[in-house]
Design a protein around this motif. Structure first.
Motif, PDB file in Angstrom:
ATOM      1  N   ILE A   1       1.849  10.647  -8.663  1.00  0.00           N
ATOM      2  CA  ILE A   1       0.688  11.165 -10.434  1.00  0.00           C
ATOM      3  C   ILE A   1      -0.389  12.836  -9.702  1.00  0.00           C
ATOM      4  O   ILE A   1       0.433  13.572 -10.484  1.00  0.00           O
ATOM      5  N   GLN A   2      -0.561  13.124  -8.310  1.00  0.00           N
ATOM      6  CA  GLN A   2      -0.861  13.997  -7.714  1.00  0.00           C
ATOM      7  C   GLN A   2      -0.248  15.283  -8.285  1.00  0.00           C
ATOM      8  O   GLN A   2      -0.661  16.114  -8.399  1.00  0.00           O
ATOM      9  N   ASN A   3       0.906  15.054  -7.816  1.00  0.00           N
ATOM     10  CA  ASN A   3       1.749  16.578  -7.038  1.00  0.00           C
ATOM     11  C   ASN A   3       2.623  16.078  -8.541  1.00  0.00           C
ATOM     12  O   ASN A   3       3.874  17.473  -8.625  1.00  0.00           O
ATOM     13  N   SER A   4       2.393  15.348  -9.332  1.00  0.00           N
ATOM     14  CA  SER A   4       2.660  16.091 -11.216  1.00  0.00           C
ATOM     15  C   SER A   4       4.362  15.595 -10.977  1.00  0.00           C
ATOM     16  O   SER A   4       5.008  16.163 -11.602  1.00  0.00           O
ATOM     17  N   THR A   5       4.600  14.437  -9.965  1.00  0.00           N
ATOM     18  CA  THR A   5       6.250  13.893 -10.327  1.00  0.00           C
ATOM     19  C   THR A   5       6.577  13.097 -11.107  1.00  0.00           C
ATOM     20  O   THR A   5       5.488  12.291 -10.926  1.00  0.00           O
ATOM     21  N   SER A   6       7.173  12.264 -11.144  1.00  0.00           N
ATOM     22  CA  SER A   6       8.102  10.619 -11.235  1.00  0.00           C
ATOM     23  C   SER A   6       7.297   9.801 -10.245  1.00  0.00           C
ATOM     24  O   SER A   6       7.429   9.956  -8.859  1.00  0.00           O
ATOM     25  N   ILE A   7       6.998   8.637 -11.182  1.00  0.00           N
ATOM     26  CA  ILE A   7       7.087   7.854 -10.439  1.00  0.00           C
ATOM     27  C   ILE A   7       7.987   6.717 -10.299  1.00  0.00           C
ATOM     28  O   ILE A   7       8.693   5.978 -11.214  1.00  0.00           O
ATOM     29  N   LYS A   8       8.241   6.547  -9.242  1.00  0.00           N
ATOM     30  CA  LYS A   8       9.351   5.468  -8.865  1.00  0.00           C
ATOM     31  C   LYS A   8       9.819   3.585  -8.971  1.00  0.00           C
ATOM     32  O   LYS A   8      10.193   3.038  -9.447  1.00  0.00           O
ATOM     33  N   TYR A   9       7.960   3.129  -9.227  1.00  0.00           N
ATOM     34  CA  TYR A   9       7.575   1.926  -9.440  1.00  0.00           C
ATOM     35  C   TYR A   9       7.644   1.723 -10.737  1.00  0.00           C
ATOM     36  O   TYR A   9       7.192   2.527 -11.627  1.00  0.00           O
ATOM     37  N   ASN A  10       7.748   0.609 -10.894  1.00  0.00           N
ATOM     38  CA  ASN A  10       7.267   0.260 -12.748  1.00  0.00           C
ATOM     39  C   ASN A  10       6.181  -0.073 -12.226  1.00  0.00           C
ATOM     40  O   ASN A  10       5.573  -0.338 -11.452  1.00  0.00           O
ATOM     41  N   LEU A  11       5.020   0.939 -14.096  1.00  0.00           N
ATOM     42  CA  LEU A  11       3.766   0.608 -13.685  1.00  0.00           C
ATOM     43  C   LEU A  11       2.850  -0.818 -13.318  1.00  0.00           C
ATOM     44  O   LEU A  11       1.925  -0.984 -12.962  1.00  0.00           O
ATOM     45  N   GLU A  12       3.461  -1.545 -14.582  1.00  0.00           N
ATOM     46  CA  GLU A  12       3.769  -3.036 -14.428  1.00  0.00           C
ATOM     47  C   GLU A  12       3.253  -3.402 -12.852  1.00  0.00           C
ATOM     48  O   GLU A  12       2.288  -4.421 -12.448  1.00  0.00           O
ATOM     49  N   GLU A  13       4.704  -3.299 -12.446  1.00  0.00           N
ATOM     50  CA  GLU A  13       4.793  -4.168 -10.970  1.00  0.00           C
ATOM     51  C   GLU A  13       3.417  -3.201 -10.347  1.00  0.00           C
ATOM     52  O   GLU A  13       2.660  -4.089  -8.858  1.00  0.00           O
TER      53      GLU A  13
ATOM     54  N   TRP B   1       0.703  -0.914   0.037  1.00  0.00           N
ATOM     55  CA  TRP B   1       0.406  -0.164   0.040  1.00  0.00           C
ATOM     56  C   TRP B   1       0.721   1.319  -0.120  1.00  0.00           C
ATOM     57  O   TRP B   1       0.309   2.083  -0.620  1.00  0.00           O
ATOM     58  N   GLN B   2       1.666   1.165   0.718  1.00  0.00           N
ATOM     59  CA  GLN B   2       2.697   2.407   1.048  1.00  0.00           C
ATOM     60  C   GLN B   2       3.384   2.699  -0.661  1.00  0.00           C
ATOM     61  O   GLN B   2       3.322   3.661  -0.925  1.00  0.00           O
ATOM     62  N   LYS B   3       3.617   1.641  -1.345  1.00  0.00           N
ATOM     63  CA  LYS B   3       4.061   2.234  -2.738  1.00  0.00           C
ATOM     64  C   LYS B   3       3.132   2.728  -4.174  1.00  0.00           C
ATOM     65  O   LYS B   3       3.422   3.582  -4.354  1.00  0.00           O
ATOM     66  N   LEU B   4       2.246   2.267  -3.503  1.00  0.00           N
ATOM     67  CA  LEU B   4       0.701   2.666  -3.964  1.00  0.00           C
ATOM     68  C   LEU B   4       0.635   4.305  -3.683  1.00  0.00           C
ATOM     69  O   LEU B   4       0.042   5.172  -4.180  1.00  0.00           O
ATOM     70  N   LYS B   5       0.308   4.164  -2.898  1.00  0.00           N
ATOM     71  CA  LYS B   5      -0.283   5.678  -2.193  1.00  0.00           C
ATOM     72  C   LYS B   5       1.368   6.572  -2.577  1.00  0.00           C
ATOM     73  O   LYS B   5       0.780   7.302  -3.036  1.00  0.00           O
ATOM     74  N   GLU B   6       2.048   5.699  -2.831  1.00  0.00           N
ATOM     75  CA  GLU B   6       3.712   7.644  -3.429  1.00  0.00           C
ATOM     76  C   GLU B   6       3.154   7.328  -4.415  1.00  0.00           C
ATOM     77  O   GLU B   6       3.700   8.197  -4.712  1.00  0.00           O
ATOM     78  N   ALA B   7       3.298   6.301  -5.214  1.00  0.00           N
ATOM     79  CA  ALA B   7       2.482   6.202  -6.813  1.00  0.00           C
ATOM     80  C   ALA B   7       1.430   7.424  -6.610  1.00  0.00           C
ATOM     81  O   ALA B   7       1.527   8.362  -7.523  1.00  0.00           O
ATOM     82  N   VAL B   8       0.328   7.191  -6.047  1.00  0.00           N
ATOM     83  CA  VAL B   8      -0.574   8.343  -5.978  1.00  0.00           C
ATOM     84  C   VAL B   8      -0.704   9.747  -5.876  1.00  0.00           C
ATOM     85  O   VAL B   8      -0.876  10.609  -6.376  1.00  0.00           O
ATOM     86  N   GLU B   9       0.483   9.793  -4.538  1.00  0.00           N
ATOM     87  CA  GLU B   9       1.021  11.180  -4.699  1.00  0.00           C
ATOM     88  C   GLU B   9       2.182  11.623  -5.507  1.00  0.00           C
ATOM     89  O   GLU B   9       1.795  13.167  -5.680  1.00  0.00           O
TER      90      GLU B   9
END
Length: 859
Positions: free
Chosen positions: A175-187, A165-173
């Motif tokens: 996206i909301q802040n228009s920054t790069s996502i650390k993880y692969n989208l498929e992952e 969930w922490q990974k998912l939350k970091e990815a959502v935030e």
């Protein structure tokens, strides 16, 4: 094997020597799926998985020798298929394979283990050493596959849910802040799928909603405290926030798509992730009273500026209104206020422009406004707004001013024949409920008013028929081009023509007959045969509107007789064409007498041929060539007999013809009409000239004397006074003055003296002198009208008797009403009452003894 991108909950330790003992199923911790699915592994994939194992394991104590990877692949021929209805279960595999036919060994047993970690497990497939032996079998024997379930389901490692969930939350935030996502989208997608597979969907959905809600809450303050509420910058800021939100929700949904298509889809009460985003944006941002008010006011202000002629950012309006529509608050928050503002704006504009502008200019402005609003709907407004918006514009700019527009400008448009403006007027009025009906009423009133000025004014009698024809052509063109041949306008035009043309009884019918006479008379070179035919068709259209068709018949017959007898008809074909049109319009009874006149003329020609043959056979001397027209008295107009003193030679020829005719037709009586005849005389002046005269008696008198007074001529010829004066006027006061009048004047007065003009000269040898046509006197008109009235009396009597014979008993008012319905000409109530009294006196009907207002038919 675990899904791609996710680490195994229990990663295997470093590789060690495998042992032949079968590994227990409890040591296997592969992930399972909670959804139904089928996994199909092709034979090639199975072979590859086996051949890719780090090491082939063989039993050294056995007589079985190790074979290479390629030899193992040759003996695996069956496709493996794994099916689990609920979860992916670990399998215990027993496989039998045919023995090798080798020269070195007769029977070999092999222990084959699938590659994997410690405990000899791989991707949930586990086998024991005993079950892995291959029995001796004949070549081509069938293989056997035994599948067994796990005894227990695999479990997720500790903290796996929180870490994921922490990974998912970091990815959502991110996206909301228009920054790069650390993880692969498929992952990330696989992580969501794993969590959902282990019944964590509800928790995951709630956590996602909280994150989205917190982010949207943080956006509201910047709009509440914005310093310029009605500026374009505020609207652009709202639009940017909305566009960012949509982009973010699309991205977030793509990561949580498995959640959206499984858990959310199975729970109908939950909104989808996209709808959840719309709901949060609507609740926290747009539904905020301050933000919504500023947004709607700004949009309305932009639209108002555009309506006033300014250039605005239409793409911004389109985006904002699309946002309101997506959030399902378009109608409640925007459309109602927009329509109210539109109604207010165009109500004031309509009142102002109706005072300032002329009708054509105002109509073009209304059309322009309607086009603008239609374009507005296409460009940025919602399609549902089109109908109420256009209806509002039509009501305020047209519906409220229908009568005012027509009263102010319709007459001018029609008088000036402004076709384009009239077309626009009809097009616009057709859009408004009741508009066509109002236009139709004013159209009928205009025709009645304009037509009445043509018919009623006696000064226009000379040009009445031509003006009526021109007016009819004009209104026909307007109906065809401007009113799209609308049937209501055609019928309204006919009704209006019928009304105004009969406001002056009898006169239009008389003038139409005289107009036809002028066109059919010889010497009319104004039109070709085709044009004459078209003109007659137009006259027949006007003729249909007339009630007094019997008046037309009386005058037409009178003029036709003159044309036939004097030979002034321009074309026999045109005459018969007109007769055919009258017959088609009014029936055979109407034209029977007129057709009889043509028959008389044809029979007269045949009789004259026979008479000339008779004269030649009898050798009757004479220098005069006599031509006689035999007329049936019932067909021709009534002429008053006039006794004139003819020359002896003429009297002798008349008697010869009379004897000849009565010899062929016994029982008939001939009555000579000298006033309708004409003759050719040869006169000798200083230059010999042949002259065509109407009255030969006058010229022959001057062979006996040089000067005669009016009284002398009247006594000698016996010609009626008025006829004599017209004849002398044509001879002494016309263009060809063969007689000299003393004193000289235009009119013939008592005491005037006439003598032969010996000095008469003319460039032609043959001269035609027509008798001066006097204008029809009041007495002649009254006489013709009286004859028509006498004929009408018979029709009235016949109608009354017909009605009473059918009804037997009828009240006075009902009888009068039915008579009016049957008659095609106007009748005064006093005249109708006289006819009823006449029929009572003649015992066709009687008054009821008990009720004087009721009549009974007498058989």
């Amino acid at each position: 094997m675990f899904p791609t991108g996710l680490p195994s909950p229990n990663p295997p330790p470093p590789a060690q020597e495998p042992r032949p003992a079968a590994s227990d199923v409890h040591n296997d911790c592969s992930l399972t799926s909670s959804k139904k699915r089928k996994i199909y592994s092709s034979e090639k994939e199975d072979i590859d998985s086996i051949s890719s194992s780090p090491k082939a394991i063989c039993n050294s104590s056995s007589t079985t020798s190790c074979s290479s990877s390629s030899q193992q692949q040759q003996h695996i021929q069956k496709k493996l298929r794994f099916e689990d209805p609920l979860d992916l279960i670990g399998l215990d595999v027993k496989m039998a394979e045919e023995s090798c036919n080798s020269a070195e060994s007769c029977s070999k047993a092999r222990n084959v283990f699938l590659p994997g970690g410690v405990g000899h497990h791989a991707n949930g497939l586990t086998k024991s050493a005993g079950s892995a032996t291959f029995s001796n079998s004949k070549p081509g024997a069938a293989k056997k596959l035994v599948i067994k379930n796990f005894k227990e389901k695999p479990k997720l490692p500790e903290n796996y849910t929180n870490e994921t969930w922490q990974k998912l939350k970091e990815a959502v935030e991110a996206i909301q802040n228009s920054t790069s996502i650390k993880y692969n989208l498929e992952e990330l997608y696989q992580a969501v799928e794993n969590l959902c597979s282990h019944k964590i969907s509800a928790k995951l959905y709630k956590q996602l909603r909280v994150v989205c809600e917190d982010h949207i809450k943080a956006q509201i303050d910047q709009f509440r405290e914005y310093p310029f509420p009605y500026s374009v910058l505020f609207l652009k800021k709202i639009d940017k926030c909305w566009q960012d939100h949509c982009r973010q929700m699309i991205m977030i949904r793509s990561i949580f798509l498995f959640l959206d298509r499984t858990y959310v889809l199975q729970n109908s009460m939950l909104p989808s992730i996209w709808d959840m985003g719309l709901e949060l944006f609507r609740f926290y941002i747009i539904s905020d009273l301050k933000v919504q008010s500023k947004t709607i006011d700004g949009i309305l202000l932009l639209i108002e500026r555009e309506r006033s002629g300014e250039a605005v950012d239409r793409s911004l309006l389109r985006s904002l209104l699309s946002m309101l529509s997506d959030l399902q608050i378009y109608q409640d928050s925007f459309e109602q206020r927009f329509l109210e503002e539109t109604n207010r704006l165009y109500a004031a504009e309509g009142q102002r422009l109706m005072q300032e502008r002329e009708v054509p200019e105002y109509l073009h402005h209304v059309n322009k406004r309607l086009e603008e609003e239609a374009d507005r709907v296409i460009t940025y407004l919602d399609q549902s707004t089109q109908k109420p918006l256009i209806a509002t514009v039509e009501k305020q700019l047209l519906g409220e001013h229908l009568t005012a527009i027509l009263q102010k400008g319709l007459n001018n448009l029609l008088d000036e024949n402004r076709i384009q403006d009239l077309s626009l007027l009809f097009q616009l009025f057709s859009r408004v409920r009741g508009g066509v009906q109002v236009l139709l009423q004013h159209w009928i009133e205009y025709i009645k008013a304009f037509g009445s000025t043509i018919v009623i004014n006696p000064e226009k009698d000379k040009t009445m028929v031509q003006e009526l024809l021109d007016f009819k052509d004009k209104v026909d063109h307007i109906i065809d081009v401007c009113f799209m041949r609308n049937e209501k306008f055609v019928n309204g035009m006919k009704e209006a023509f019928e009304t105004f043309i009969n406001k002056r009884p009898n006169k239009p019918a008389e003038l139409i007959a005289k107009y036809v006479d002028s066109k059919l008379r010889a010497g009319n070179k104004e039109a070709t045969d085709e044009e004459l035919e078209k003109m007659l068709d137009k006259i027949m259209i006007i003729f249909r509107f007339i009630y007094g068709k019997d008046v037309f018949e009386a005058f037409y017959k009178k003029d036709l007789a003159k044309r036939l007898l004097v030979g002034k008809s321009a074309s026999v074909d045109a005459e018969k064409s007109m007769l055919s049109k009258l017959k088609h319009e009014c029936g055979a009874a109407f034209t029977s007498k007129l057709e009889g006149m043509f028959k008389d003329m044809e029979l007269s020609k045949d009789i004259m041929v026979q008479f000339k043959q008779h004269m030649q056979c009898q050798n009757i001397p004479g220098n005069i060539e006599l031509t006689v027209n035999i007329l049936t008295m019932g067909y021709w107009p009534t002429y008053v007999p006039m006794e004139v003193h003819l020359p002896a030679e003429m009297v002798r020829l008349q008697e010869i013809f009379k004897t000849f005719y009565l010899g062929k037709h016994s029982g008939r009586k001939l009555q000579w009409q000298s006033t309708l005849g004409h003759c050719v005389l040869k006169a000798e002046f200083k230059e010999v000239t042949r002259v065509l005269f109407q009255k030969e008696q006058l010229e022959l008198m001057f062979n006996e004397g040089e000067e005669f007074s009016l009284e002398d001529i009247k006594l000698a010829t016996g010609i009626e006074d008025g006829e004599l004066r017209r004849t002398l006027q044509s001879l002494a006061c016309g263009k060809a003055r063969v007689l000299t009048k003393i004193p000289k004047s235009k009119d013939v007065e008592d005491g005037d003296k006439f003598s032969c003009n010996d000095d008469f000269k003319h460039k032609l040898f043959r001269i035609k002198i027509n008798q001066i046509q006097m204008k029809e006197t009041v007495e002649e008109q009254a006489s013709t009208t009286e004859r028509v009235f006498q004929d009408r009396q018979y029709q009235i009597d016949a109608a009354i008797v017909r009605i009473m014979k059918m009804r037997k008993t009828l009240s006075h008012n009902l009888l009068v009403s039915e008579v009016y319905n049957q008659l095609k000409f106007p009748v005064k109530p006093a005249d109708l009452k006289k006819r009823i009294e006449s029929l009572i006196d003649r015992d066709y009907m009687e008054r009821d003894k008990e009720n004087p207002n009721q009549y009974n038919y007498v058989a």
